[in-house]
Write a protein that holds these residues in place. Structure first.
Motif, PDB file in Angstrom:
ATOM      1  N   SER A 135      19.606  27.820  55.658  1.00  0.00           N
ATOM      2  CA  SER A 135      20.364  28.896  56.313  1.00  0.00           C
ATOM      3  C   SER A 135      21.784  28.428  56.591  1.00  0.00           C
ATOM      4  CB  SER A 135      19.688  29.300  57.638  1.00  0.00           C
ATOM      5  OG  SER A 135      20.507  30.167  58.388  1.00  0.00           O
ATOM      6  N   VAL A 136      22.706  29.390  56.608  1.00  0.00           N
ATOM      7  CA  VAL A 136      24.102  29.079  56.941  1.00  0.00           C
ATOM      8  C   VAL A 136      24.258  28.732  58.416  1.00  0.00           C
ATOM      9  CG1 VAL A 136      25.109  30.464  55.098  1.00  0.00           C
ATOM     10  CG2 VAL A 136      24.597  31.540  57.292  1.00  0.00           C
ATOM     11  N   SER A 137      23.200  28.909  59.203  1.00  0.00           N
ATOM     12  CA  SER A 137      23.267  28.548  60.622  1.00  0.00           C
ATOM     13  C   SER A 137      23.461  27.048  60.818  1.00  0.00           C
ATOM     14  CB  SER A 137      21.988  28.986  61.350  1.00  0.00           C
ATOM     15  OG  SER A 137      21.811  30.380  61.305  1.00  0.00           O
ATOM     16  N   PHE A 138      23.086  26.258  59.824  1.00  0.00           N
ATOM     17  CA  PHE A 138      22.998  24.818  60.013  1.00  0.00           C
ATOM     18  C   PHE A 138      24.219  24.083  59.450  1.00  0.00           C
ATOM     19  CE2 PHE A 138      18.634  26.582  59.728  1.00  0.00           C
ATOM     20  CZ  PHE A 138      18.306  26.430  61.063  1.00  0.00           C
ATOM     21  N   LEU A 139      24.186  22.756  59.498  1.00  0.00           N
ATOM     22  CA  LEU A 139      25.393  21.965  59.241  1.00  0.00           C
ATOM     23  C   LEU A 139      25.815  21.797  57.783  1.00  0.00           C
ATOM     24  CD1 LEU A 139      25.649  18.874  61.633  1.00  0.00           C
ATOM     25  CD2 LEU A 139      27.023  20.942  61.587  1.00  0.00           C
ATOM     26  N   PRO A 140      24.915  21.589  56.821  1.00  0.00           N
ATOM     27  CA  PRO A 140      25.392  21.227  55.486  1.00  0.00           C
ATOM     28  C   PRO A 140      26.412  22.187  54.898  1.00  0.00           C
ATOM     29  CG  PRO A 140      23.040  20.826  55.646  1.00  0.00           C
ATOM     30  CD  PRO A 140      23.442  21.528  56.906  1.00  0.00           C
ATOM     31  N   SER A 141      26.124  23.470  54.910  1.00  0.00           N
ATOM     32  CA  SER A 141      27.061  24.427  54.302  1.00  0.00           C
ATOM     33  C   SER A 141      28.360  24.515  55.090  1.00  0.00           C
ATOM     34  CB  SER A 141      26.409  25.808  54.192  1.00  0.00           C
ATOM     35  OG  SER A 141      26.045  26.315  55.461  1.00  0.00           O
ATOM     36  N   LYS A 142      28.288  24.353  56.398  1.00  0.00           N
ATOM     37  CA  LYS A 142      29.498  24.401  57.222  1.00  0.00           C
ATOM     38  C   LYS A 142      30.406  23.199  56.935  1.00  0.00           C
ATOM     39  CE  LYS A 142      28.015  27.125  61.257  1.00  0.00           C
ATOM     40  NZ  LYS A 142      26.811  27.766  60.729  1.00  0.00           N
ATOM     41  N   ILE A 143      29.782  22.019  56.830  1.00  0.00           N
ATOM     42  CA  ILE A 143      30.574  20.829  56.521  1.00  0.00           C
ATOM     43  C   ILE A 143      31.245  20.980  55.154  1.00  0.00           C
ATOM     44  CG2 ILE A 143      30.448  18.359  55.994  1.00  0.00           C
ATOM     45  CD1 ILE A 143      28.275  18.112  58.125  1.00  0.00           C
ATOM     46  N   LEU A 144      30.495  21.494  54.175  1.00  0.00           N
ATOM     47  CA  LEU A 144      31.064  21.662  52.836  1.00  0.00           C
ATOM     48  C   LEU A 144      32.193  22.680  52.848  1.00  0.00           C
ATOM     49  CD1 LEU A 144      30.936  20.778  49.921  1.00  0.00           C
ATOM     50  CD2 LEU A 144      29.198  22.555  49.505  1.00  0.00           C
ATOM     51  N   TRP A 145      32.021  23.764  53.605  1.00  0.00           N
ATOM     52  CA  TRP A 145      33.106  24.759  53.724  1.00  0.00           C
ATOM     53  C   TRP A 145      34.353  24.109  54.328  1.00  0.00           C
ATOM     54  CZ3 TRP A 145      36.443  26.535  57.294  1.00  0.00           C
ATOM     55  CH2 TRP A 145      37.131  27.706  57.002  1.00  0.00           C
TER      56      TRP A 145
END
Length: 519
Positions: A135-145
């Motif tokens: 889910s986008v709620s979590f850290l991996p995708s946010k860090i990559l963004w």
């Protein structure tokens, strides 16, 4: 009268409010204070908070607590525990200053980055590594963004923290991450309980360099420094434990101390907890996380997105008639809706409500899910509509509980705290829906900072026995039993609730994509 010599400070940094208490070893709350937290929405699907504001609010709150309690009691604070909303992405620089605003769990801007991560790792393998649905709620995708879109700021970043660990850093100058929130980030390999090399490789970073190593929730990470004491009005040297998510602190505040007890922190959304003796498989819709309660090594922790929010939505958008009546007769709108709901029979005359007003997290993990009424007829009444909303949120709760049971959890009673515990009608529906007794806690019980106080109090020896401390501090106001005739109806209707969503799932996803294209 027993003289109280030991006090504890518990604080929760929530998404809308930061609240803290000083509580004595006798369970009496000596002081409490809160400050609102502000959201920033730079663009659609973005939600941020200012970490510096978290600290400014914390300083004001601690000063207020110290003034209310007085010097003698403030000097007897034996420990501090802080919980917070999770998961947030807060980058800080080498001096511990925020590089940018924190991106909260409700920030959805990184969906493309999540797709990239899943394409490179594979969704099944990703789930096996992190032990949860992506889910986008979590850290991996946010860090990559962050890395892709703000490279200059990323270059200044030394570490990523959660809200509670940022406040802990301000108090102790120690960079830490508690294992509870670490297990929620989707950066942790739940098979090794270490930061995942595979996730880090896809992000193009070494997670061990950017995330503090996880420590137990009740580890003493440091002590209030002289500088922090001057800023907050506290005394230097108070032990500070690692803390946890607001979800884990809620579990303590609910008084869960033995296997077989389940809990619901019932507010705008709901957090559902069920203890487990064993770790679940990583690919089930609701997974276990480490738990610090003796005799409860693992906990199923399931968030339901819009429970109380669904009732408020109805009041704000559809209940003009009921609002007017309550104004004219000086009635509480929530109490009035409870009465109206009982004018409808169990099953709401065949009307189903699906409380997916912001998509849904557990157990379906579907951002495209939408709120729905299904089954309206010419004979549908307003009472049917009102009852269907109470029942729809209870069906969602049952969906979670059935999933947890299939994954190894056991629930013989449900303890409810928060605003939802004030509704006897809603609790009667839940008891009958789950066919187990519902324990309604008093208003002081179930408050998240009380859970924080229990965590640190047990660690520093103020509470020698956690179960006894729970019995002393967490009070049950009422026990609501299931109604057999209601339970029989809900048992027959529950399969329809599950199957109707499954039948519409693909269409709801296509609809979301179409609406995004249109608008």
């Amino acid at each position: 009268m027993i003289k109280v010599e030991n006090y504890l400070l518990g604080m929760d940094c929530g998404t809308t409010n930061i609240k803290a208490i000083i509580i004595g070893e006798d369970g009496k709350i000596i002081a409490e204070a809160s400050r609102p937290s502000k959201f920033m929405i730079p663009k659609p699907n973005m939600q941020e908070q200012d970490a510096n504001e978290w600290w400014e609010n914390t300083k004001e709150i601690f000063h207020s607590l110290a003034e209310q309690a007085g010097e003698e009691i403030t000097n007897k604070i034996r420990g501090i525990s802080i919980s917070s909303h999770t998961v947030s992405m807060l980058p800080i620089d080498a001096d511990g200053n925020p590089v940018r605003n924190a991106m909260t769990y409700q920030d959805n801007r990184s969906s493309k980055e999540l797709d990239t991560i899943l394409q490179k790792i594979g969704e099944e393998e990703f789930i096996q590594i992190v032990g949860g649905q992506p889910s986008v709620s979590f850290l991996p995708s946010k860090i990559l963004w962050f890395k892709n879109n703000e490279p200059d700021l990323f270059a200044q970043t030394q570490c990523f923290l959660q809200a509670s660990s940022f406040i802990n850093f301000k108090l102790t100058r120690k960079l830490t991450m508690d294992v509870d929130q670490a297990s929620r980030t989707q950066c942790l390999d739940i098979n090794t309980m270490k930061w995942s090399d595979k996730v880090g490789d896809v992000l193009g970073i070494n997670l061990n360099e950017y995330l503090p190593q996880p420590v137990p929730v009740d580890d003493i990470i440091g002590f209030v420094t002289d500088d922090a004491a001057r800023e907050t009005g506290l005394v230097p040297g108070i032990p500070v434990v690692a803390g946890c998510s607001d979800a884990m602190a809620s579990m303590y505040a609910l008084g869960l101390s033995r296997l077989g007890d389940a809990g619901e922190s019932s507010g705008t959304s709901s957090l559902v907890f069920v203890g487990s003796a064993n770790q679940s498989k990583p690919d089930v819709p609701v997974v276990t996380k480490p738990c610090a309660v003796d005799g409860m090594p693992w906990i199923f922790d399931a968030p339901i997105t819009t429970t109380g929010a669904a009732i408020k939505w109805f009041i704000d958008t559809m209940a003009a008639e009921e609002r007017l009546y309550c104004q004219q007769h000086n009635l509480n709108i929530y109490n009035y809706l409870n009465e109206l709901a009982l004018e409808s029979k169990p099953g709401s005359n065949g009307l189903f409500f699906f409380p997916y007003l912001l998509g849904e997290r557990a157990p379906i993990w579907d951002e495209a899910a939408r709120g729905m009424f299904i089954g309206m007829g010419i004979n549908t009444t307003r009472s049917d509509i009102i009852r269907s909303i109470f029942e729809g949120t209870a069906f969602a709760l049952r969906n979670v509980m059935e999933t947890v049971k299939e994954s190894g959890g056991e629930a013989n009673i449900l303890r409810i705290c928060g605003g939802g515990a004030k509704s006897y009608t809603w609790s009667q529906i839940k008891a009958s829906m789950l066919n187990i007794p519902v324990y309604l806690l008093d208003e002081a019980s179930g408050d998240v900072p009380v859970g924080d106080a229990l965590i640190v109090g047990y660690k520093v020896g103020v509470f020698e026995d956690l179960s006894k401390a729970v019995e002393q501090l967490i009070k049950v106001n009422d026990i609501v039993r299931p109604k057999e005739d209601w339970s029989r109806v809900y048992d027959q209707l529950y399969p329809y609730y599950v199957n109707m969503y499954q039948s519409l799932k693909d269409n709801l996803k296509s609809l979301k994509e179409t609406m995004e294209y249109i608008y």
